[in-house]
Design an enzyme around this catalytic site. Structure first.
Site, PDB file in Angstrom:
ATOM      1  CG  HIS A  30      -1.985   1.054   1.152  1.00 42.40           C
ATOM      2  ND1 HIS A  30      -2.839   1.174   0.075  1.00 42.40           N
ATOM      3  CD2 HIS A  30      -2.339   2.051   2.008  1.00 42.40           C
ATOM      4  CE1 HIS A  30      -3.665   2.179   0.267  1.00 42.40           C
ATOM      5  NE2 HIS A  30      -3.374   2.734   1.439  1.00 42.40           N
ATOM      6  CG  HIS A  42      -3.369   6.326   2.362  1.00 36.92           C
ATOM      7  ND1 HIS A  42      -4.139   5.204   2.573  1.00 36.92           N
ATOM      8  CD2 HIS A  42      -3.436   7.032   3.526  1.00 36.92           C
ATOM      9  CE1 HIS A  42      -4.649   5.217   3.795  1.00 36.92           C
ATOM     10  NE2 HIS A  42      -4.233   6.317   4.394  1.00 36.92           N
ATOM     11  CB  CYS A 152      -2.642   3.082  -3.253  1.00 35.28           C
ATOM     12  SG  CYS A 152      -1.797   1.470  -3.303  1.00 35.28           S
TER      13      CYS A 152
END
Length: 258
Positions: A30, A42, A152
């Site tokens: 991530h 994010h 992301c």
């Protein structure tokens, strides 16, 4: 940071850094932008870190980090309008290890790091511009989440470079997504070359060569289907429909919960 690992200490973090953390079993990472004051901006799918809306959810669900049932006083609550969120560093890492994404690496280093989603040949903009983009997108959004075209990592790379893929029929700039597709693609593309060698090591070397070549050609620093777009212009394009990213519609499943 070493050749094979981008792991860093929190003490070396600075605003504008593109950071990431691998999840369980290193299935995926991530990504986000550290903006200072222990905060990370994010991009998620409607506030969910994992949840592609496709059959991939069955694969990724095992790597969802355990979330505390006590709301964090630092993190902004997820919005139904868009998936750009601000979290404290601890919530972003979710117990994982901190890594920093590298920019302007040499071709040799890029190819040495065989796993995509760790570095790029592209050059980063100054840190203050990066922080401005991330904060602007926190308020105005980054379009719809798409695991292959707008995820992301795409968000973090855009925040760092201002580069955007202009052809919505192609994959985004995410090296992680390229790696997911690149492995099977390399095996298929190298199949005709099996006649060149019957040695298993030769076949593996050929497949690896094709995979590395595909990663290199697809990197945001090498592609020709990208253009520099300001955050303000990006918002205008999304609003007017000049830039459109749609969510996956194949084998849609109920969204997972973190």
């Amino acid at each position: 940071m070493g050749l094979l690992s981008n792991r860093i200490d929190r003490s070396s973090l600075k605003p504008g850094d593109h950071i990431y953390s691998w999840r369980t079993a290193y299935i995926y990472a991530h990504h986000g932008i550290y903006v200072g004051d222990n905060k990370v901006i994010h991009f998620t799918r409607r506030g969910q870190e994992v949840g592609t809306g496709t059959i991939l959810d069955h694969i990724l669900v095992s790597s969802i980090p355990n979330r505390s049932t006590v709301p964090c006083t630092v993190c902004t609550p997820p919005s139904d309008g868009h998936g750009v969120v601000s979290s404290c560093l601890d919530c972003f890492l979710a117990g994982g290890i901190l890594y920093r994404f590298e920019y302007a690496v040499t071709p040799a280093i890029f190819l040495a790091k065989a796993r995509g989603g760790t570095c790029t040949l592209a050059v980063s903009d100054p840190d203050d511009i990066v922080v401005h983009r991330a904060n602007y997108l926190l308020t105005n959004g980054f379009g719809l989440y798409n695991v292959f075209k707008n995820n992301c990592e795409d968000f973090a790379i855009y925040s760092k470079t201002g580069l955007l893929v202009v052809d919505d029929s192609t994959m985004g700039q995410s090296g992680q997504a390229v790696s997911i597709i690149g492995g099977p693609l390399a095996a298929v593309m190298s199949t005709p070359l099996r006649l060149v060698t019957t040695n298993v090591y030769g076949m593996v070397a050929t497949a690896v060569g094709v995979y590395c070549a595909s990663r290199y050609a697809a990197d945001i620093g090498m592609r020709r289907d990208v253009m520099k777009v300001s955050a303000e212009d990006l918002t205008t394009r999304l609003t007017t429909g000049l830039l459109r990213v749609v969510e996956p519609s194949l084998a849609v499943l109920p969204p997972t919960t973190s």
